[in-house]
Scaffold this motif. Structure first.
Motif, PDB file in Angstrom:
ATOM      1  N   LEU A  87      -9.893  -8.037   3.829  1.00 25.96           N
ATOM      2  CA  LEU A  87      -9.610  -6.618   4.045  1.00 25.96           C
ATOM      3  C   LEU A  87     -10.761  -5.775   3.502  1.00 25.96           C
ATOM      4  O   LEU A  87     -11.382  -6.126   2.494  1.00 25.96           O
ATOM      5  CB  LEU A  87      -8.315  -6.227   3.333  1.00 25.96           C
ATOM      6  CG  LEU A  87      -7.021  -6.892   3.831  1.00 25.96           C
ATOM      7  CD1 LEU A  87      -5.871  -6.569   2.885  1.00 25.96           C
ATOM      8  CD2 LEU A  87      -6.694  -6.441   5.245  1.00 25.96           C
TER       9      LEU A  87
ATOM     10  N   ASP B 161       0.319   0.792   9.415  1.00 26.82           N
ATOM     11  CA  ASP B 161       1.029   1.886   8.749  1.00 26.82           C
ATOM     12  C   ASP B 161       1.579   2.842   9.813  1.00 26.82           C
ATOM     13  O   ASP B 161       1.172   2.776  10.985  1.00 26.82           O
ATOM     14  CB  ASP B 161       0.088   2.611   7.784  1.00 26.82           C
ATOM     15  CG  ASP B 161      -0.952   3.449   8.513  1.00 26.82           C
ATOM     16  OD1 ASP B 161      -0.601   4.553   8.977  1.00 26.82           O
ATOM     17  OD2 ASP B 161      -2.109   3.002   8.621  1.00 26.82           O
TER      18      ASP B 161
ATOM     19  N   GLN C 155     -11.237   1.429   5.373  1.00 29.48           N
ATOM     20  CA  GLN C 155     -11.121   1.940   6.741  1.00 29.48           C
ATOM     21  C   GLN C 155     -12.405   2.631   7.199  1.00 29.48           C
ATOM     22  O   GLN C 155     -13.081   3.303   6.422  1.00 29.48           O
ATOM     23  CB  GLN C 155      -9.957   2.927   6.837  1.00 29.48           C
ATOM     24  CG  GLN C 155      -9.683   3.428   8.256  1.00 29.48           C
ATOM     25  CD  GLN C 155      -8.625   4.511   8.291  1.00 29.48           C
ATOM     26  OE1 GLN C 155      -8.697   5.488   7.555  1.00 29.48           O
ATOM     27  NE2 GLN C 155      -7.630   4.334   9.138  1.00 29.48           N
TER      28      GLN C 155
ATOM     29  N   VAL D  46      -8.251  -0.906   5.433  1.00 30.76           N
ATOM     30  CA  VAL D  46      -7.225  -0.309   4.583  1.00 30.76           C
ATOM     31  C   VAL D  46      -7.795   0.884   3.810  1.00 30.76           C
ATOM     32  O   VAL D  46      -9.002   1.012   3.617  1.00 30.76           O
ATOM     33  CB  VAL D  46      -6.666  -1.343   3.575  1.00 30.76           C
ATOM     34  CG1 VAL D  46      -5.869  -2.427   4.282  1.00 30.76           C
ATOM     35  CG2 VAL D  46      -7.800  -1.983   2.765  1.00 30.76           C
TER      36      VAL D  46
ATOM     37  N   VAL E   3      -3.277   1.341   6.760  1.00 34.79           N
ATOM     38  CA  VAL E   3      -3.346  -0.115   6.759  1.00 34.79           C
ATOM     39  C   VAL E   3      -3.388  -0.626   8.192  1.00 34.79           C
ATOM     40  O   VAL E   3      -2.585  -0.213   9.039  1.00 34.79           O
ATOM     41  CB  VAL E   3      -2.128  -0.747   6.037  1.00 34.79           C
ATOM     42  CG1 VAL E   3      -2.264  -2.270   5.999  1.00 34.79           C
ATOM     43  CG2 VAL E   3      -1.978  -0.190   4.632  1.00 34.79           C
TER      44      VAL E   3
ATOM     45  N   PHE F 257       0.825  -1.207   0.000  1.00 36.00           N
ATOM     46  CA  PHE F 257       0.000   0.000   0.000  1.00 36.00           C
ATOM     47  C   PHE F 257       0.864   1.264   0.000  1.00 36.00           C
ATOM     48  O   PHE F 257       0.585   2.215  -0.733  1.00 36.00           O
ATOM     49  CB  PHE F 257      -0.944  -0.009   1.209  1.00 36.00           C
ATOM     50  CG  PHE F 257      -2.243  -0.721   0.960  1.00 36.00           C
ATOM     51  CD1 PHE F 257      -3.418  -0.017   0.762  1.00 36.00           C
ATOM     52  CD2 PHE F 257      -2.301  -2.112   0.904  1.00 36.00           C
ATOM     53  CE1 PHE F 257      -4.621  -0.665   0.526  1.00 36.00           C
ATOM     54  CE2 PHE F 257      -3.487  -2.773   0.675  1.00 36.00           C
ATOM     55  CZ  PHE F 257      -4.653  -2.053   0.479  1.00 36.00           C
TER      56      PHE F 257
ATOM     57  N   CYS G  56      -3.661  -4.523   9.046  1.00 35.07           N
ATOM     58  CA  CYS G  56      -3.829  -5.840   8.429  1.00 35.07           C
ATOM     59  C   CYS G  56      -3.423  -6.945   9.387  1.00 35.07           C
ATOM     60  O   CYS G  56      -2.290  -6.985   9.857  1.00 35.07           O
ATOM     61  CB  CYS G  56      -2.991  -5.930   7.152  1.00 35.07           C
ATOM     62  SG  CYS G  56      -3.008  -7.564   6.374  1.00 35.07           S
TER      63      CYS G  56
END
Length: 416
Positions: A107, A292, A110, A58, A41, A32, A43
């Motif tokens: 996934l 992230d 967000q 995500v 992210v 990403f 995950c």
């Protein structure tokens, strides 16, 4: 502080099921960020027999459009990343094979509520992605300024993995664990008292056995494996710490052929002590992998390691623990705490004041934005961190910017 004691840390290899999960999650973060430095992210990965499952939230250009829909080909790209991680680790076994495993991708975009609190808008700076406490630590026990027990545990497994990949130790399989116990006197390691290594191995490289009329294992191959592991240990741990009194436990169960996700399910974030300081320092509880750098679980743990390492490198203390805390959606940290365990050359409160000043001057502060931009964290650098520790990796350049010691002069000047 105690003057004479034993302390132990452990590590796990890149083929350990939890570490397979961590590496997959961080490979998704890298994917990403390679397309959008502002991607978000979170995950999580589950690995088990012949199966990998992703779940989480995500957001990122090139993967998800402005309407929250997947871009064409994005699912296939994610699947390829997952399989390539498993292939790179070396899993081509019955029960877990990069080509044959079943893959599920759950996934999704967000949450808008989280995005509203975290994103900058108008006069509002970027906020922390969650509440929580984070710790950083450094010690002068090793050249890497890491606890020696963990440093050696990591390096034993890293050496074994390198030999497996190069073909120098073809009898090794990906899954392995290590554990190092050292005796400390006056804060320094003086002897290795016990070392444990359990490694997955090829057929017959186990202790000879017989059951129900069937036998297995080969005495010569078992001896070869043990001697190889002892050599790997000796190549890492300083000779002066090893002696005839050092106790070795090498594959103490006698056999370790079934391993990895086929032998035990793996989950992202279950090896947080292996990832950090091996129990030598506190941990806030949040995992790193799969997140992230807007997530302070990750970025604030990195920046506190960065600052603690520079404090020790500057000679301001022999060991240093730093704690920070955040509230979700709030940019500035709520607190900063320094503890040098009586090893500081100046009072801890003076070091705290110096940290605030240096962080503002060099990073723009300890806000999530200041940390990630100041350390250059918006890059696809994370998969490499997901095995053999996030800290103490001083020879791997831009992949570990929080290991630099470029704040030494600034901290000394701020103290004076």
């Amino acid at each position: 502080m105690r003057t004479d004691y034993l302390f132990t840390s452990e590590s796990v290899s890149e083929g350990h099921p939890d570490k397979v999960s961590d590496q997959i999650s961080d490979a998704i973060v890298d994917l990403f960020l390679s397309k959008d430095p502002e991607a978000r992210v979170a995950c999580e990965t589950l690995t088990t027999t012949d199966r990998v499952v992703l779940a989480g939230e995500v957001r990122g250009k090139g993967m998800i459009d402005t309407e929250g829909n997947w871009e064409p080909g994005a699912f296939e790209e994610i699947a390829n990343v997952v399989r390539n991680v498993v292939k790179d680790i070396g899993y081509e076994q019955t029960g877990f094979h990069w080509k044959n495993l079943k893959f599920e991708n759950h996934l999704h975009p967000q949450s808008a509520d989280i995005a509203q609190g975290v994103d900058s808008a108008g006069n509002k700076d970027e906020g922390a992605g969650d509440q929580g406490i984070m710790f950083g630590y450094a010690s002068d026990e090793t050249d890497d300024l890491m606890p020696a027990t963990l440093d050696y545990s990591h390096k034993i497994l890293h050496k074994m993995a390198a030999d497996r990949h190069s073909g120098a130790a073809p009898f090794l399989e990906p899954d392995a664990k290590s554990q190092v116990t050292l005796r400390y006197r006056n804060g320094k390691p003086v002897a290795a008292t016990a070392i444990v290594v359990s490694t997955q191995h090829a057929v017959d490289y186990c202790e000879p056995w017989q059951k129900d009329g069937k036998s297995g294992g080969d005495t010569a191959k078992y001896a070869e494996l043990r001697e190889y592991v002892k050599g790997a240990i000796a190549s890492v741990i300083p000779a002066e710490l090893l002696s005839d009194e050092t106790v070795y436990h090498i594959n103490p169960t006698g056999k370790f052929e079934i391993g990895g996700p086929d032998g035990d399910a793996g989950l992202t974030g279950r090896k947080i002590i292996v990832d950090t300081y091996g129990g030598a320092a506190p941990h806030g509880g949040g995992a790193f992998s799969g997140k992230d750098p807007t997530k302070v679980d990750r970025s604030a743990a990195y920046v506190t390691r960065y600052i603690a390492k520079n404090i020790v490198a500057a000679g301001l203390a022999r060991m240093c623990t730093i704690q920070v805390s955040y509230a979700i959606g709030v940019s500035e940290p709520l607190s900063l705490y320094v503890d040098t365990s009586g090893t500081g050359t100046v009072p801890d409160e003076k070091i705290e004041a110096a940290i605030w000043a240096v962080a503002k001057a060099r990073l723009g502060g300890l806000t999530p934005r200041g940390i990630r931009l100041g350390l250059g964290l918006n890059k696809p650098i994370y998969r490499r961190s997901a095995a053999y520790g996030h800290f103490g990796r001083t020879t791997e350049g831009d992949y570990f910017p929080w290991e630099r010691t470029d704040l030494v002069d600034d901290l000394k000047a701020a103290i004076n």
